[in-house]
Design an enzyme around this catalytic site. Structure first.
Site, PDB file in Angstrom:
ATOM      1  N   CYS A 175       0.823  -1.214   0.000  1.00 40.67           N
ATOM      2  CA  CYS A 175       0.000   0.000   0.000  1.00 40.67           C
ATOM      3  C   CYS A 175       0.853   1.258   0.000  1.00 40.67           C
ATOM      4  O   CYS A 175       0.397   2.326  -0.422  1.00 40.67           O
ATOM      5  CB  CYS A 175      -0.947  -0.003   1.195  1.00 40.67           C
ATOM      6  SG  CYS A 175      -0.108  -0.088   2.798  1.00 40.67           S
ATOM      7  N   HIS A 218      19.298   0.962  -0.740  1.00 37.96           N
ATOM      8  CA  HIS A 218      17.859   1.218  -0.678  1.00 37.96           C
ATOM      9  C   HIS A 218      17.089  -0.039  -0.269  1.00 37.96           C
ATOM     10  O   HIS A 218      16.249   0.006   0.645  1.00 37.96           O
ATOM     11  CB  HIS A 218      17.351   1.721  -2.031  1.00 37.96           C
ATOM     12  CG  HIS A 218      15.868   1.908  -2.071  1.00 37.96           C
ATOM     13  ND1 HIS A 218      15.248   3.026  -1.552  1.00 37.96           N
ATOM     14  CD2 HIS A 218      14.874   1.112  -2.565  1.00 37.96           C
ATOM     15  CE1 HIS A 218      13.941   2.912  -1.726  1.00 37.96           C
ATOM     16  NE2 HIS A 218      13.691   1.765  -2.328  1.00 37.96           N
TER      17      HIS A 218
END
Length: 437
Positions: A50, A99
Site C-alpha cells: 500500500c 535502498h
C-alpha cells in the site's frame, strides 16, 4: 552486472497515484513475465504494497534497463509516462543495494521499525521464485536483504517500542500488571479503535474480553471475533468488579464512567489495580478517576505522548541500524564485483589459450621433424609466455574487484580483447579456477 531499483513510495507519490500502479498480489505471473521480457532486463522481482511499488532488476545496461522499466510500469497500468515520471525514483549499484537493505529493515517505512514490509518483500520474492524471474544475483541479494533485516532487529531496539495508540495501551498495561495472562478486558464501544486494541490485547494473552455497546448486536459481533462475552450497555457497570482493564471509545457526548462508580468498584475488588484507557474525543471516562487509589487512567493525549516518545527512541535506534546497513553493503558489493571480475579472468585466459593453441598448430605444421621432447619443450615455453603475460593483469584485476577501479578494468579488458559475455551464474563455479591461477 548491475542491480537496479525503479519505483515510487509514500515519500514520492500520493495514494491516488500509488493505487493506480499497484499489482494484484494474486496475479503476479503476467507482470513478472512481461518485466523479464524487457530486452535489457535479466532478472526481476516486483514488490507491491500500500505504501510502495518497486521493481528490482539486474542488467548490464543500466540506462536502457531503467528506461524500459519505467515505460513498463506506465504502460502496464495504462498511465501516461509523463504523469508517472515525476513520482518515480531509480537507483543502481551500491545506491540500489542500500535502498533495498533499508526497505527490508523498515528504515524507509512510514513508521520506522514496522515489521510488515519484510514479510511483503519475502512474499514478492516467493512469486519471482515460483515464476523463475529471479536468478543467482537477485536470489543472493534478497537473501542478504533478509539477513540484514534480521541483524537490525536483533542488534537494535528499533521495533521494541509501540508507535500506535492501540499498542501503546497494551504496553502500558503490561507495565502496570507485569503479565496479562490472567486479566479481563472490557471494551466500551465496538468501533475500529476498540477492535484494534482488542486484537493487541488478545495477542498478548489476556484471559477474557468483555464487550459492551449501545447497539447490542455490534457488541455481540465483536465479542464473537475474540471468543469474548457481550454485555448490555445498561448493565456494564455491574460487571466492572470483574474487570482489570477498561478501554473506552464511544461517540457519547458525556462521560459514561464516573469517579463514584469506580470508587465503589475498587472496594469490591479489595483495591486490586485497574487500568483505564480512554481514547474517545470527547472523553468517555471522568478524569477524576485518576485520583482513586490503585486506578490508572490514560487518555488519548497521554497515549500520543507515549507514542511520540517511542518514535524518538526508534529514530535513535535507526542510527545503529543504518551503520549495520552500510557494513553489509560493502560485503555484498564485493561479491557483486566478483561476479564480473571472475568470468572476465576466465574469458581472458581462454582467449589467450586459444591463441596459444592456434600458433602451436601452425608451428608444428612447419616443423614436422620435431620429436616428442622438442614438441613438449615448445608447448611448455608457449604456456610459460602466456602465464607471464597474464600474471600482472590478473593480479591487478583480482585486487581491484573490491574497489571502484574493478569495473573499469573489466570493461577495458572485455573491449581490448573482444571477450564474450559470461553469465553471472557461472561466477561461483569459476572462482575455484581463479584461485589456482
Amino acid at each position: 552486472m548491475n542491480i537496479l531499483v525503479v519505483g515510487l513510495s509514500h515519500k514520492t507519490a500520493p495514494v491516488e497515484i500509488r493505487e493506480k500502479v499497484a499489482f494484484a498480489p494474486t496475479a503476479m505471473e503476467k507482470p513478472l513475465r512481461r518485466m523479464l521480457a524487457l530486452p535489457a532486463v535479466t532478472e526481476g522481482v516486483i514488490v507491491s504494497t500500500c505504501n510502495r511499488v518497486e521493481l528490482y532488476a539486474t542488467s548490464r545496461d543500466v540506462e536502457a534497463a531503467t528506461a524500459q522499466l519505467k515505460r513498463f510500469l506506465a504502460e502496464y497500468h495504462g498511465l501516461a509516462a509523463d504523469v508517472l515520471a515525476p513520482h518515480l525514483y531509480d537507483l543502481s549499484g551500491p545506491d540500489a543495494i542500500r535502498h533495498v537493505f533499508r526497505v527490508a529493515s523498515s528504515l524507509d517505512s512510514m513508521v520506522i521499525g514496522e515489521p510488515q514490509i519484510l514479510g511483503q518483500i519475502k512474499t514478492a520474492y516467493g512469486y519471482a521464485c515460483d515464476y523463475k524471474t529471479s536468478g543467482v544475483i537477485l536470489n543472493r541479494f534478497l537473501h542478504k536483504a533478509f539477513s540484514v533485516a534480521k541483524r537490525v532487529r536483533t542488534e537494535t531496539q528499533i521495533a521494541s517500542n509501540a508507535v500506535s495508540v492501540s499498542f501503546a495501551a497494551v504496553e502500558l498495561a503490561r507495565k502496570i500488571f507485569d503479565t496479562l495472562t490472567d486479566k479481563t478486558v472490557l471494551l466500551i464501544g465496538a468501533g475500529e479503535m476498540c477492535e484494534l486494541a482488542a486484537r493487541h490485547f488478545v495477542t498478548n494473552g489476556v484471559a477474557q474480553v468483555l464487550v459492551t455497546n449501545r447497539t447490542y448486536e455490534r457488541a455481540v459481533k465483536l465479542a464473537q471475533e475474540f471468543n469474548g462475552k457481550p454485555i448490555l450497555f445498561e448493565n456494564f457497570a455491574d460487571n466492572l468488579h470483574r474487570v482489570d482493564i477498561v478501554l473506552a471509545s464511544t461517540g457519547a457526548p458525556n462521560y459514561v464512567l464516573h469517579q463514584r462508580q469506580v470508587e465503589e468498584v475498587i472496594k469490591q475488588r479489595r483495591h486490586k489495580p485497574m487500568f483505564f484507557i480512554d481514547i474517545a474525543v470527547p472523553r468517555d471516562i471522568d478524569p477524576k478517576i485518576n485520583d482513586v487509589d490503585n486506578c490508572y487512567l490514560y487518555d488519548v493525549d497521554d497515549l500520543q505522548g507515549v507514542v511520540q516518545s517511542n518514535l524518538k527512541e526508534r529514530h535513535k535506534e535507526a542510527k545503529k541500524a543504518e551503520a549495520i546497513v552500510e557494513e553489509e553493503i560493502g560485503q555484498f558489493h564485493q561479491w557483486m564485483s566478483g561476479l564480473d571480475v571472475v568470468p572476465t579472468i576466465v574469458a581472458l585466459r581462454k582467449r589467450f589459450d586459444e591463441i596459444r593453441q592456434a600458433e602451436l598448430e601452425k608451428t608444428f605444421a612447419n616443423l614436422k621433424d620435431l620429436d616428442g621432447k622438442e614438441r613438449q619443450a615448445i608447448e611448455a615455453m608457449a604456456q610459460a609466455i602466456i602465464n607471464k603475460a597474464l600474471h600482472q593483469p590478473i593480479t591487478v584485476l583480482k585486487s581491484a574487484q573490491n574497489n571502484a577501479a574493478g569495473d573499469g578494468y573489466v570493461e577495458a579488458l572485455r573491449t581490448l580483447f573482444n571477450l564474450p559475455p559470461v553469465a553471472g551464474e557461472n561466477a561461483e563455479t569459476e572462482r575455484a579456477k581463479i584461485d589456482e591461477m
